[in-house]
Design an enzyme around this catalytic site. Sequence first.
Site, PDB file in Angstrom:
ATOM      1  N   TRP A 284       0.866  -1.182   0.000  1.00 56.27           N
ATOM      2  CA  TRP A 284       0.000   0.000   0.000  1.00 56.27           C
ATOM      3  C   TRP A 284       0.907   1.238   0.000  1.00 56.27           C
ATOM      4  O   TRP A 284       1.791   1.353   0.860  1.00 56.27           O
ATOM      5  CB  TRP A 284      -0.879  -0.036   1.250  1.00 56.27           C
TER       6      TRP A 284
ATOM      7  N   ASP B 203      -0.428  -5.424   9.260  1.00 60.16           N
ATOM      8  CA  ASP B 203      -1.474  -4.473   8.895  1.00 60.16           C
ATOM      9  C   ASP B 203      -2.665  -5.306   8.444  1.00 60.16           C
ATOM     10  O   ASP B 203      -2.580  -6.027   7.447  1.00 60.16           O
ATOM     11  CB  ASP B 203      -0.954  -3.568   7.752  1.00 60.16           C
TER      12      ASP B 203
ATOM     13  N   ALA C 183      -6.407  -4.752   7.405  1.00 63.01           N
ATOM     14  CA  ALA C 183      -7.405  -3.716   7.104  1.00 63.01           C
ATOM     15  C   ALA C 183      -8.649  -4.299   6.442  1.00 63.01           C
ATOM     16  O   ALA C 183      -9.614  -3.571   6.202  1.00 63.01           O
ATOM     17  CB  ALA C 183      -6.793  -2.653   6.196  1.00 63.01           C
TER      18      ALA C 183
ATOM     19  N   LYS D 279     -13.279  -0.777   6.566  1.00 65.67           N
ATOM     20  CA  LYS D 279     -13.888  -1.575   5.502  1.00 65.67           C
ATOM     21  C   LYS D 279     -14.902  -2.570   6.065  1.00 65.67           C
ATOM     22  O   LYS D 279     -16.016  -2.656   5.576  1.00 65.67           O
ATOM     23  CB  LYS D 279     -12.828  -2.345   4.713  1.00 65.67           C
TER      24      LYS D 279
END
Length: 394
Positions: free
Chosen positions: A127, A208, A210, A243
């Site tokens: 990302w 991470d 997400a 999300k």
Amino acid sequence: MLEHLNEQPKDKILALVAAYREDPRDTKVDLGVGVYKDASGNTPVMRAVKEAERRLVKDQTTKAYTGLAGDPAFSDAMIEMVLGDSVARNRVAAVATPGGTGAIRQALELIKLAAPGATVWLSDPTWPNHPSIIKYLGMKSKSYRYFDSETRNVDYVGMLTDLGAILPGDVVLLHGCCHNPTGANMTLPQWDGLIKLLQEKGAIPFIDIAYQGFGDGLEKDAAATRKVAAAFDNVLVAASCSKNFGIYRERTGILMAIAKDENIRDVAQQNLAFLNRQNFSFPPDHGARIVTTILTDPELRADWEAELEEVRLGMLELRTQLASELRRLSNSDRFDFLAEHRGMFSRLGTTPDKVEALRADHGIYMVGDSRMNIAGLNAETVPVLAKAIIDAGI
Ligand code: LMR
């Protein structure tokens, strides 16, 4: 003073949002920023979120500050959702943060405090905000191979080879599930092999996560993170609620720091609260309270999980449709990887000029590295995209 400012590099994903908005074509298709959209192109407020907000409006009696670390009930609920029982609760320090990005930022600042010389290893690709924040903080970073552009799968051998060069105390940033931007993910046995290598090297994993719930399901998507949490003395986990709860603008995230024992955890907890104080004082609370309300109420939680599952299965269905349409049009299986990838994104694996041709000739917007947001599609636009891909000679 302000006359000394230079232009900062534009965020490619956010620049695409603006370009899409300005495109007058009504046939345009937005496969850019990672925001879930339903079949009509809306990003709905989830049912359980609406209900939790209704309860909050009715029952909330104060808007006074929470603690610097946020509401402890939010930390408890999130630790349970992400880590399950993989690690003793008294080893986990946690702070609420403004979104997953806030959690990443605080994690990097914590690394700077604890190990100023550490190198942070990033997957290639990752990302774009990961390297951007690291650079902004003046930290060292290196990248490890992750994606095989031929197979569009994980380049596992390349990854292990590159990570063979890490030094004790280096930090390795990993995507817990639904790799952004590629959509290619390690299998659990591959995670086992990676864990072994990182243990041998004395590395610190930083996860991470997400998109928990967008890949193979809420529990399965946390499996790799839990394996890592159980295997190391020190692990950092940045989790986003943007999300899976669809509360993007509420900026709801959490940083968890797993320590060797309770005493070290207490010091880590104090450091995390200090970092929140330095950066923004108290973390946003509204989204966190929505999440806590949902996760701690069995009925609301069941409804949220059911809706999240609908979202996940919808994206899987779009993947299958796109792969099969491309199989038909290309008379080959070279796009089958789209059905194997998981999460919101897939990297198509084409050149920036072909991505640009898709935009100019067909009004199809994807990130320049050919990352597509699968949730930006619907039953009508799948054949349009498939035809455009073939027309563009991809
Ligand atoms: C994305 O990758 O598109 C999302 O995480 C949104 C963002 O902030 O970039």
